[in-house]
Structure formats: C-alpha cells, structure tokens
Design a protein around this motif. Structure first.
Motif, PDB file in Angstrom:
ATOM      1  N   UNK A 196      -0.431  -8.956 -47.226  1.00  0.00           N
ATOM      2  CA  UNK A 196      -1.330  -9.654 -46.308  1.00  0.00           C
ATOM      3  C   UNK A 196      -0.637  -9.928 -44.969  1.00  0.00           C
ATOM      4  N   UNK A 197       0.537 -10.606 -45.019  1.00  0.00           N
ATOM      5  CA  UNK A 197       1.321 -10.807 -43.789  1.00  0.00           C
ATOM      6  C   UNK A 197       2.332  -9.660 -43.722  1.00  0.00           C
ATOM      7  N   UNK A 198       1.847  -8.560 -43.156  1.00  0.00           N
ATOM      8  CA  UNK A 198       2.619  -7.321 -43.206  1.00  0.00           C
ATOM      9  C   UNK A 198       3.967  -7.436 -42.482  1.00  0.00           C
ATOM     10  N   UNK A 199       4.023  -8.264 -41.450  1.00  0.00           N
ATOM     11  CA  UNK A 199       5.291  -8.351 -40.679  1.00  0.00           C
ATOM     12  C   UNK A 199       6.423  -8.824 -41.566  1.00  0.00           C
ATOM     13  N   UNK A 200       6.090  -9.713 -42.501  1.00  0.00           N
ATOM     14  CA  UNK A 200       7.103 -10.238 -43.413  1.00  0.00           C
ATOM     15  C   UNK A 200       7.585  -9.137 -44.374  1.00  0.00           C
ATOM     16  N   UNK A 201       6.622  -8.424 -44.910  1.00  0.00           N
ATOM     17  CA  UNK A 201       6.956  -7.413 -45.920  1.00  0.00           C
ATOM     18  C   UNK A 201       7.793  -6.275 -45.345  1.00  0.00           C
ATOM     19  N   UNK A 202       7.422  -5.797 -44.160  1.00  0.00           N
ATOM     20  CA  UNK A 202       8.126  -4.621 -43.623  1.00  0.00           C
ATOM     21  C   UNK A 202       9.535  -4.958 -43.124  1.00  0.00           C
ATOM     22  N   UNK A 203       9.866  -6.262 -43.111  1.00  0.00           N
ATOM     23  CA  UNK A 203      11.244  -6.639 -42.767  1.00  0.00           C
ATOM     24  C   UNK A 203      12.208  -6.337 -43.916  1.00  0.00           C
ATOM     25  N   UNK A 204      11.681  -6.049 -45.118  1.00  0.00           N
ATOM     26  CA  UNK A 204      12.519  -5.791 -46.292  1.00  0.00           C
ATOM     27  C   UNK A 204      13.465  -4.618 -46.010  1.00  0.00           C
ATOM     28  N   UNK A 205      14.778  -4.885 -46.116  1.00  0.00           N
ATOM     29  CA  UNK A 205      15.728  -3.801 -45.831  1.00  0.00           C
ATOM     30  C   UNK A 205      15.636  -2.713 -46.899  1.00  0.00           C
ATOM     31  N   UNK A 206      15.252  -3.079 -48.132  1.00  0.00           N
ATOM     32  CA  UNK A 206      15.097  -2.058 -49.188  1.00  0.00           C
ATOM     33  C   UNK A 206      13.955  -1.099 -48.817  1.00  0.00           C
ATOM     34  N   UNK A 207      12.828  -1.666 -48.405  1.00  0.00           N
ATOM     35  CA  UNK A 207      11.696  -0.805 -48.024  1.00  0.00           C
ATOM     36  C   UNK A 207      12.083   0.074 -46.840  1.00  0.00           C
ATOM     37  N   UNK A 208      12.822  -0.508 -45.905  1.00  0.00           N
ATOM     38  CA  UNK A 208      13.212   0.263 -44.719  1.00  0.00           C
ATOM     39  C   UNK A 208      14.149   1.416 -45.092  1.00  0.00           C
ATOM     40  N   UNK A 209      15.087   1.129 -46.024  1.00  0.00           N
ATOM     41  CA  UNK A 209      16.047   2.176 -46.418  1.00  0.00           C
ATOM     42  C   UNK A 209      15.331   3.313 -47.141  1.00  0.00           C
ATOM     43  N   UNK A 210      14.420   2.974 -48.039  1.00  0.00           N
ATOM     44  CA  UNK A 210      13.661   4.004 -48.768  1.00  0.00           C
ATOM     45  C   UNK A 210      12.820   4.803 -47.762  1.00  0.00           C
ATOM     46  N   UNK A 211      12.200   4.084 -46.846  1.00  0.00           N
ATOM     47  CA  UNK A 211      11.362   4.745 -45.839  1.00  0.00           C
ATOM     48  C   UNK A 211      12.188   5.761 -45.042  1.00  0.00           C
ATOM     49  N   UNK A 212      13.403   5.377 -44.692  1.00  0.00           N
ATOM     50  CA  UNK A 212      14.257   6.254 -43.884  1.00  0.00           C
ATOM     51  C   UNK A 212      14.562   7.554 -44.649  1.00  0.00           C
ATOM     52  N   UNK A 213      14.846   7.414 -45.944  1.00  0.00           N
ATOM     53  CA  UNK A 213      15.153   8.606 -46.764  1.00  0.00           C
ATOM     54  C   UNK A 213      13.986   9.593 -46.791  1.00  0.00           C
ATOM     55  N   UNK A 214      12.762   9.064 -46.710  1.00  0.00           N
ATOM     56  CA  UNK A 214      11.574   9.927 -46.833  1.00  0.00           C
ATOM     57  C   UNK A 214      10.963  10.278 -45.473  1.00  0.00           C
ATOM     58  N   UNK A 215      11.557   9.791 -44.388  1.00  0.00           N
ATOM     59  CA  UNK A 215      10.924  10.003 -43.080  1.00  0.00           C
ATOM     60  C   UNK A 215       9.568   9.326 -43.036  1.00  0.00           C
TER      61      UNK A 215
END
Ligand code: NAP
Length: 279
Positions: A196-215
C-alpha cells in the motif's frame, strides 16, 4: 500471462489490477481509465473493485475502462459487511451491476466478516449465482477460524477465493491461512502486494538486490514474490500508466531459490500464528 486455476477449473490472470482510491476525483478519471485499459491490453485482465471504493465511484471508473471489451475481463467486486444480509447482498450486487454497466460480476466477495451471519450472505450469493448475476463468490479478510466457519455453512464450500493482505512485509498468512486455503483448493488473492505504502516497501535492500540481478525493479520483485507459488493472484493498484507498464513486467519475472532466500533473510516468514493483518 500466468494464470491461477479457480475451483471448478476456470483460469484467471495471476496478475490483476486493484482500484482502491480510483473514482475519488473526477479530474483523475481519464487517467485511471487509461491505466486500467493499458493493464487489460498487457494481460492484467482481472480487475478488483468494491462498492466501498469511492462509494461506488471506482466501479464507475471500471465501467468506463471495460466498455466495449467486457468479454476480455474478469471483474471482482465486493459487498460491504453492513449490506451483507440476504436481501441486502442482493440489492448491493444489483447496484454494483448498474454502476459497472454489466449483467454479471465474475466474482463477488464479502469484503470482511461483519455482523450478518455467513449463512445469510452465502444464501444470497447462491441466489445471485442462480440468477446469473454473479458467476462465482468468495470472501475477503477471513482468517482460518472464519474460513472453517464458512465451510460449515450450507453452500460454503463453493467459496472461490479469500482476498487478504499479503506482501513481503506482511507474511502472517503463511503460517496457517495460506496452507489451509491451498489444502482446501481455495486460491488466495493478495491485496496490497506493494504494501500500500509503496515507498516504504521499495526501500528494502533485499528487494533492490534481487531486482538488480534480474534487471528489474523492486516493485516488480515484490509483486512477482506474491505470485511465486502459482496459487496466488496478485492485484496491485496503479493509477499511473507508467506504474501499470512496470507492474505488468512482474508477470514475466520468476524468482529463483537464491532470490527467495535473500528475501526470507530480510523479511522472515512467521514462526507462529499471527492474527490476520487487515488494511
Ligand atoms: N479486500 C480488502 O480489504 C482490500 C484492502 C486493500 C486493497 N484491496 C485491493 O487491492 C488493491 C491493491 O492494494 P492497494 O491499493 O492497497 O496497494 P498496492 O497495490 O500495494 O499499492 C498501490 C500504490 O502503489 C503505487 N504503485 C503501483 N505500482 C507502482 C510502481 N510500479 N512503482 C511505484 N509505485 C507504484 C500506486 O500509485 P499510483 O496509483 O499513483 O500508480 C499506489 O499508490 C486495491 O486497489 C484493492 O483493489 C483490497
């Protein structure tokens, strides 16, 4: 588009579109309609709405988005608990049908368990189904004990989904509700997959790291994660067409064991029963 199979065998898009907060302001309608239409074109053909959203305004936005393409979409709407008596449910559904500009709601849900007995609501759902006004029915925000109660009422076993809060930051359902629904062949629909509050969720470094691996982006990873089992439908809401495009990309993102382990480490699964999170 990936699909999820409903009890009875019909398949629906595993990635749909939410509409909460649509229809609030007339000036936003054109953009919201554009966003939903783009989502339909990109395969997100399941649209979730409710009589509650903008007091019916969201259903009117959906009506505009699906005009001329009703046959392509699977519409989910919900009755408010305060309306969920036997006659009240039927009247609420008829109002929703008028706002949606259609003859049938594909899946009609009880928004949450309120004061009316489930027996009455289920009897109304049965009557609506016999009359062709809905095709399937289900529930929302019901925890395991409520689901047990539901299955014990006459006709209760026909429940086609339980729509509940589910995202990487809210995994309580994994302890018992999700396995319970899987065991009973009731697909779960994950609401607020972006927290719901997407800004909070996308700050997750785990999500960011996984995202980076997949482009990919962190939002895409968060959505793909909710759909990872193949039995969960995810319904992110996006009124911004750019967000819609981004979210549609989540349907092609398959997370591997390394990705899931990284997410588990940062956002652990529950080890004990938690009461159901509700927005
Ligand atoms: N049954 C229930 O009780 C219940 C409760 C809550 C929600 N729901 C359903 O579930 C749907 C989704 O939940 P939600 O609306 O609470 O939250 P959500 O889908 O987790 O997040 C929606 C928010 O994220 C933004 N967003 C979407 N895609 C994005 C992206 N790729 N990047 C950045 N921001 C993005 C949206 O902004 P923009 O709109 O500006 O794009 C909006 O502010 C609801 O719309 C509703 O249909 C059901």
């Amino acid at each position: 588009m990936r699909t999820v199979t409903l009890p009875g065998g019909e398949t629906v898009a595993a990635l749909g579109q939410g509409t909460w907060y649509m229809g609030e302001r007339q000036g936003d309608t054109a953009r919201e309609v554009e966003a939903l239409r783009l989502g339909i074109d990109l395969g997100m053909t399941l649209i979730d709405t409710a009589e509650m959203y903008a007091n019916g305004g969201a259903e009117q936005v959906v009506a505009k988005a699906i005009a001329g393409q009703r046959d392509k979409v699977f519409i989910v709407s919900k009755v408010l608990p305060s309306n969920a008596s036997r006659p009240g449910t039927i009247q609420a559904c008829e109002r929703s049908l008028r706002r949606l500009g259609t003859d049938t709601v594909d899946l009609y849900l009880l928004h949450w368990h309120g004061g009316h007995p489930l027996t009455e609501t289920v009897a109304a759902f049965d009557a609506l189904r016999s009359a062709g006004k809905i095709r399937y029915w289900g529930v929302s925000n019901l925890d395991t004990d409520d689901m047990e109660e539901l299955l014990s009422v006459p006709g209760g076993k026909a429940c086609a989904t339980n729509q509940v809060l589910y995202h990487v930051g809210s995994r309580g359902i994994e302890f018992d509700l999700l396995p319970w629904c899987t065991k009973h062949d009731i697909p779960v629909m994950a609401y607020s997959p972006l927290g719901h509050d997407v800004r909070r969720l996308v700050r997750s470094s785990a999500l960011q790291a996984v995202a980076k691996r997949h482009g990919a982006t962190a939002a895409q990873v968060a959505i793909a994660w909710t759909m990872r089992s193949g039995h969960v439908i995810s319904i992110p809401k996006a009124g911004d067409p750019e967000h819609v495009r981004e979210n549609a990309g989540a349907a092609d993102l398959v997370l591997n064991a390394e990705d899931l382990a990284a997410i588990d480490a940062a956002h652990p699964a529950p080890r004990s029963k938690r009461s159901l999170d509700i927005l």
